[in-house]
Design an enzyme around this catalytic site. Sequence first.
Site, PDB file in Angstrom:
ATOM      1  N   MET A   1       1.002  -0.966  -0.318  1.00  0.00           N
ATOM      2  CA  MET A   1      -0.140  -0.253  -0.129  1.00  0.00           C
ATOM      3  C   MET A   1       0.847   0.984  -0.436  1.00  0.00           C
ATOM      4  SD  MET A   1      -1.139  -0.241   3.776  1.00  0.00           S
ATOM      5  CE  MET A   1      -0.217   0.289   4.970  1.00  0.00           C
ATOM      6  N   PRO A   2       1.531   1.411  -0.819  1.00  0.00           N
ATOM      7  CA  PRO A   2       2.924   2.645  -0.496  1.00  0.00           C
ATOM      8  C   PRO A   2       2.194   4.265  -1.601  1.00  0.00           C
ATOM      9  CG  PRO A   2       3.487   0.592  -1.807  1.00  0.00           C
ATOM     10  CD  PRO A   2       2.449  -0.202  -1.185  1.00  0.00           C
ATOM     11  N   PHE A   3       2.482   4.358  -1.211  1.00  0.00           N
ATOM     12  CA  PHE A   3       1.838   6.049  -2.691  1.00  0.00           C
ATOM     13  C   PHE A   3       3.187   6.731  -2.301  1.00  0.00           C
ATOM     14  CE2 PHE A   3       0.420  10.141  -1.973  1.00  0.00           C
ATOM     15  CZ  PHE A   3      -0.201  10.654  -3.521  1.00  0.00           C
TER      16      PHE A   3
ATOM     17  N   THR B   1       5.070   6.798   0.798  1.00  0.00           N
ATOM     18  CA  THR B   1       4.597   6.472   2.779  1.00  0.00           C
ATOM     19  C   THR B   1       3.873   5.402   2.574  1.00  0.00           C
ATOM     20  OG1 THR B   1       3.800   8.627   1.945  1.00  0.00           O
ATOM     21  CG2 THR B   1       2.802   7.736   3.515  1.00  0.00           C
TER      22      THR B   1
END
Length: 139
Positions: free
Chosen positions: A1-3, A73
Amino acid sequence: MPFIRVSYREDQYAGGELPLISREIHAALMEHFRVPEDDYFQLFHAHKPSEFFYSPNYLNVERTDRLLYIQITLKSGRTVEQKKSFYSELAQRLSKIGIRAEDVFVVLVGTEFEDWTFGNGIAQMLETVREVQPHASED
């Protein structure tokens, strides 16, 4: 789930380079942090030279105007060794497409499952955790 957010000087990168950079970032994330292939959310921000600042030699790293700021993130919990290995792998991958390792500046920002919604106003990652790890029933 990285941004992922990547910032760069607009006069230093051609549009054709950005998909290559994106691909290499995602490949390194999949390899070192076991990010799923379809967990792919990235933004690239071009900045005018008058908006882009950096120290050209902080900590004895010789940076150029082709510096990439890469902010990722992601869920907290990665080990120091995983992070170090990721930094090294990403710098190697990007160097193969013409970006100096010295110009790869990475910041990891750790979050928790409750800090994310992927749409519809739902904390999907909390729902996924409940499905995988149901609460023990209380007696």
